[in-house]
Design a protein around this motif. Structure first.
Motif, PDB file in Angstrom:
ATOM      1  N   ALA A 158     -12.673  -3.237  -9.853  1.00  0.00           N
ATOM      2  CA  ALA A 158     -13.018  -2.748  -8.513  1.00  0.00           C
ATOM      3  C   ALA A 158     -13.834  -3.768  -7.735  1.00  0.00           C
ATOM      4  O   ALA A 158     -13.639  -3.948  -6.527  1.00  0.00           O
ATOM      5  CB  ALA A 158     -13.781  -1.429  -8.626  1.00  0.00           C
ATOM      6  N   GLU A 159     -14.747  -4.460  -8.438  1.00  0.00           N
ATOM      7  CA  GLU A 159     -15.588  -5.430  -7.723  1.00  0.00           C
ATOM      8  C   GLU A 159     -14.767  -6.608  -7.208  1.00  0.00           C
ATOM      9  O   GLU A 159     -15.107  -7.221  -6.190  1.00  0.00           O
ATOM     10  CB  GLU A 159     -16.719  -5.933  -8.620  1.00  0.00           C
ATOM     11  CG  GLU A 159     -16.291  -6.605  -9.907  1.00  0.00           C
ATOM     12  CD  GLU A 159     -16.182  -5.634 -11.074  1.00  0.00           C
ATOM     13  OE1 GLU A 159     -16.238  -6.097 -12.225  1.00  0.00           O
ATOM     14  OE2 GLU A 159     -16.046  -4.419 -10.814  1.00  0.00           O
ATOM     15  N   GLU A 185      -3.944  -1.213  -0.394  1.00  0.00           N
ATOM     16  CA  GLU A 185      -4.723  -0.024  -0.067  1.00  0.00           C
ATOM     17  C   GLU A 185      -4.094   1.230  -0.681  1.00  0.00           C
ATOM     18  O   GLU A 185      -2.879   1.374  -0.736  1.00  0.00           O
ATOM     19  CB  GLU A 185      -4.803   0.130   1.458  1.00  0.00           C
ATOM     20  CG  GLU A 185      -5.686   1.280   1.916  1.00  0.00           C
ATOM     21  CD  GLU A 185      -5.747   1.392   3.427  1.00  0.00           C
ATOM     22  OE1 GLU A 185      -6.301   2.382   3.917  1.00  0.00           O
ATOM     23  OE2 GLU A 185      -5.219   0.486   4.103  1.00  0.00           O
ATOM     24  N   SER A 234       0.816  -1.216   0.000  1.00  0.00           N
ATOM     25  CA  SER A 234       0.000   0.000   0.000  1.00  0.00           C
ATOM     26  C   SER A 234       0.849   1.265   0.000  1.00  0.00           C
ATOM     27  O   SER A 234       2.012   1.268   0.396  1.00  0.00           O
ATOM     28  CB  SER A 234      -0.924   0.005   1.218  1.00  0.00           C
ATOM     29  OG  SER A 234      -0.164   0.004   2.420  1.00  0.00           O
ATOM     30  N   ARG A 281     -11.544  -6.327  -6.237  1.00  0.00           N
ATOM     31  CA  ARG A 281     -10.785  -5.806  -5.095  1.00  0.00           C
ATOM     32  C   ARG A 281     -11.638  -5.785  -3.844  1.00  0.00           C
ATOM     33  O   ARG A 281     -11.148  -6.023  -2.739  1.00  0.00           O
ATOM     34  CB  ARG A 281     -10.255  -4.410  -5.404  1.00  0.00           C
ATOM     35  CG  ARG A 281      -9.204  -4.362  -6.496  1.00  0.00           C
ATOM     36  CD  ARG A 281      -8.636  -2.966  -6.684  1.00  0.00           C
ATOM     37  NE  ARG A 281      -8.015  -2.461  -5.459  1.00  0.00           N
ATOM     38  CZ  ARG A 281      -7.402  -1.293  -5.378  1.00  0.00           C
ATOM     39  NH1 ARG A 281      -7.357  -0.499  -6.437  1.00  0.00           N
ATOM     40  NH2 ARG A 281      -6.856  -0.904  -4.257  1.00  0.00           N
ATOM     41  N   LYS A 282     -12.926  -5.498  -4.005  1.00  0.00           N
ATOM     42  CA  LYS A 282     -13.808  -5.450  -2.844  1.00  0.00           C
ATOM     43  C   LYS A 282     -13.949  -6.809  -2.178  1.00  0.00           C
ATOM     44  O   LYS A 282     -14.219  -6.896  -0.983  1.00  0.00           O
ATOM     45  CB  LYS A 282     -15.192  -4.940  -3.259  1.00  0.00           C
ATOM     46  CG  LYS A 282     -15.222  -3.470  -3.648  1.00  0.00           C
ATOM     47  CD  LYS A 282     -16.619  -3.037  -4.051  1.00  0.00           C
ATOM     48  CE  LYS A 282     -16.643  -1.567  -4.459  1.00  0.00           C
ATOM     49  NZ  LYS A 282     -18.014  -1.147  -4.892  1.00  0.00           N
ATOM     50  N   GLU A 283     -13.747  -7.882  -2.948  1.00  0.00           N
ATOM     51  CA  GLU A 283     -13.894  -9.226  -2.404  1.00  0.00           C
ATOM     52  C   GLU A 283     -12.721  -9.627  -1.522  1.00  0.00           C
ATOM     53  O   GLU A 283     -12.792 -10.612  -0.794  1.00  0.00           O
ATOM     54  CB  GLU A 283     -14.051 -10.240  -3.547  1.00  0.00           C
ATOM     55  CG  GLU A 283     -15.324 -10.092  -4.343  1.00  0.00           C
ATOM     56  CD  GLU A 283     -16.558 -10.528  -3.578  1.00  0.00           C
ATOM     57  OE1 GLU A 283     -16.404 -11.288  -2.613  1.00  0.00           O
ATOM     58  OE2 GLU A 283     -17.671 -10.096  -3.944  1.00  0.00           O
ATOM     59  N   GLY A 284     -11.615  -8.883  -1.597  1.00  0.00           N
ATOM     60  CA  GLY A 284     -10.490  -9.178  -0.720  1.00  0.00           C
ATOM     61  C   GLY A 284      -9.321  -9.843  -1.421  1.00  0.00           C
ATOM     62  O   GLY A 284      -9.359 -10.122  -2.630  1.00  0.00           O
ATOM     63  N   THR A 330     -13.306 -16.382  -1.504  1.00  0.00           N
ATOM     64  CA  THR A 330     -13.564 -15.565  -2.677  1.00  0.00           C
ATOM     65  C   THR A 330     -15.057 -15.363  -2.920  1.00  0.00           C
ATOM     66  O   THR A 330     -15.505 -14.255  -3.189  1.00  0.00           O
ATOM     67  CB  THR A 330     -12.946 -16.212  -3.930  1.00  0.00           C
ATOM     68  OG1 THR A 330     -13.470 -17.553  -4.082  1.00  0.00           O
ATOM     69  CG2 THR A 330     -11.437 -16.301  -3.779  1.00  0.00           C
ATOM     70  N   GLN A 367     -16.980 -15.961  -5.411  1.00  0.00           N
ATOM     71  CA  GLN A 367     -17.265 -15.279  -6.659  1.00  0.00           C
ATOM     72  C   GLN A 367     -18.570 -15.788  -7.257  1.00  0.00           C
ATOM     73  O   GLN A 367     -19.004 -16.905  -6.991  1.00  0.00           O
ATOM     74  CB  GLN A 367     -16.121 -15.492  -7.645  1.00  0.00           C
ATOM     75  CG  GLN A 367     -15.935 -16.939  -8.083  1.00  0.00           C
ATOM     76  CD  GLN A 367     -14.921 -17.078  -9.197  1.00  0.00           C
ATOM     77  OE1 GLN A 367     -14.710 -16.160  -9.970  1.00  0.00           O
ATOM     78  NE2 GLN A 367     -14.286 -18.236  -9.285  1.00  0.00           N
TER      79      GLN A 367
END
Length: 525
Positions: A241-242, A232, A208, A244-247, A463, A465
């Motif tokens: 982006a979606e 970060e 980050s 990245r939101k999942e971790g 995940t 997904q």
């Protein structure tokens, strides 16, 4: 290490007028005066050997290469082998004087610093380092945690660099076996060092607050032990982006898929089940054609077909369509035990029942719902009532509400929570249609599309997904095509439609570029 005063200040060094004067000279920028005092100190026979080590630490901490060389050669000061905070080489590394570090290490007999070979944690954070002393790093044979955060690193030294060809990476091989935690955050890196992708024991990687990093190398996805990936405040362009939101797990899975030339897949298995003569085949025909079924099909145990559902109007979703491999499972009650063998996870279940049979039909749903949950826990289930046209239109609203309440009473407790052993079915998973008038089919298509696009792969909780639109490695797509070709061949030659594990492995081996065995995931994907 502690604060800088622990090395050059008054806290750890045994202060004497000579040491104080040398420190003062360095502080004032009078290097010549400091060197003169060092020579005077070394020339006095009454000086203790311990003080000479202190002199070496002060000279090293101030980056005075000439004084260090004098102390090593003329003053005959030996460099300690243990990497304590007061060790001159550690002090020099702490302040970023790599030329001094190299001189000190070269003064040791042999090529390795024995003390550093046992070092497991190294923290050189919060310094002004612009690069990592390569000669110093190559001494760490057991390093498990390396913290070089909050410095001014822009690039890594040559021994850490990766040439443009992706096959060879010049990185200390021993670190790939032992390094578990790497802090590179809060620097000025313009890219993730490609050599980091070789650290196969890495558990945690912190990147980050490096504004120059715009992409993550796909090879990071190969680090199977990596569970913490801190990106970060990075403007990563090659990770949606979606995702990245999942971790971290989702990010690594995405990188691994990219590395394997994965493609988006909108294919999903749909399993239509229910008692015999409830309208399963008629329902599927009406869904596929948009027309009233013309004739009743013979009741068979299992029938398979394909169906592509275009996105209904008014539905907001990124997918433009969903492709279903449809399995219609029915037949006589005597086949129910065998039919359950075809229940799998990662599928959408459509349970059919006859509204005209009322409460009796609701009771018959129990065994199907219990079997689905037993074979495919947490599967997505839609319950569809057929023969809506047989319900008197005058009392239809009340009758449907009553029957829905019966269905929900089977799947949910009186408090409204999910009943043990049953799928998670709520009012939004219930629908009613008529195959004779096609009433309710537009709403059913909308419901099936929405539910399908929101099914997640619960086999990997990290995940989770979505199944529709998931990335499938190219090797699997090629394998699918090869299996379909083999099915067609066997159909033409009237052979048994069954593949053994060995036969499947032989089909995989026919593709020399397949990476399925390399990743050892044939059974998991």
């Amino acid at each position: 290490m502690g604060g800088k005063h622990s090395v050059l200040g008054n806290s750890t060094l045994n202060q004497s007028p000579t040491i104080e004067n040398i420190q003062a000279a360095y502080k004032e920028g009078d290097t010549s005066r400091a060197q003169e005092l060092i020579k005077i100190s070394c020339g006095e026979n009454n000086r203790l050997r311990l003080e000479k080590h202190q002199l070496l630490s002060v000279a090293a901490g101030n980056g005075d290469l000439e004084a260090v060389q004098y102390l090593l050669k003329e003053g005959r000061v030996d460099l300690p082998r243990e990497p304590t905070d007061e060790n001159p080489a550690v002090v020099a590394a702490y302040y970023g004087h790599e030329d001094v570090v190299k001189e000190l290490l070269d003064s040791l007999p042999g090529t390795n610093w024995i003390g550093l070979r046992r070092l497991q944690e190294l923290d050189v954070s919060d310094n002004r380092l612009t690069e990592v002393p390569a000669c110093f790093l190559h001494c760490f044979k057991s390093l498990r945690s390396f913290n070089v955060s909050r410095n001014k690193l822009k690039v890594f030294p040559d021994p850490w660099a990766c040439p443009l060809v992706a096959s060879l990476i010049e990185f200390p091989g021993f670190l790939s076996e032992c390094l578990e935690v790497l802090f590179l955050n809060d620097n000025q890196l313009e890219a993730v060092p490609q050599s980091v992708c070789c650290l196969k024991s890495l558990n945690e990687l912190y990147l980050s607050h490096n504004p120059g990093i715009r992409e993550l190398p796909p090879e990071l996805g190969q680090l199977s032990n990596l569970w913490q990936l801190d990106i970060e405040e990075l403007n990563i362009g090659n990770i949606p982006a979606e995702v990245r939101k999942e971790g971290p797990s989702a990010v690594l899975a995405f990188l691994r898929a990219h590395l394997r030339k994965a493609e988006k897949c909108k294919l999903l298995k749909m399993i239509i089940v229910g008692p015999p003569r409830q309208g399963k085949s008629a329902l599927l025909e009406a869904l596929q054609t948009g027309k009233v079924p013309q004739m009743m099909q013979n009741e068979t145990s299992i029938r398979t077909t394909k169906w592509e559902l275009e996105k209904p109007s008014g539905v907001k979703d990124k997918m433009d369509s969903v492709e279903f491999n449809v399995w219609v499972i029915g037949g006589p009650a005597s086949m129910s035990t065998v039919n359950q063998c075809f229940f799998t996870d990662k599928a959408l279940y459509v349970v059919i029942w006859n509204l005209a049979l009322g409460e009796e039909a609701v009771a018959n749903l129990q065994s199907w719902l219990l079997n689905i949950e037993a074979r495919a826990p947490n599967a997505a289930v839609v319950v569809v009532g057929t023969h809506l046209d047989l319900i008197d239109s005058k009392f239809r609203t009340e009758r449907i509400a009553t029957l829905r309440a019966y269905v929900l009473s089977v799947c949910r407790s009186p408090s409204g929570t999910r009943a043990t052993g049953y799928p998670d079915i709520t009012c939004k998973h219930l629908h009613e249609v008529s195959c004779k008038t096609l009433e309710g089919f537009d709403g059913l298509r909308r419901l099936l599309f929405q539910v399908s696009c929101n099914i997640k792969d619960m086999s990997n909780a990290a995940t989770s997904q979505k199944l529709v639109g998931r990335l499938i490695p190219k090797s699997y797509l090629l394998l699918q095509a090869a299996v379909l070709a083999e099915r067609l061949r066997r159909d033409l030659e009237d052979e048994v439609q069954y593949l053994t594990d060995l036969q499947l492995e032989q089909i995989i081996e026919q593709n020399p570029d397949s990476d399925i065995k390399d990743y050892e995931d044939l059974q998991t994907d």
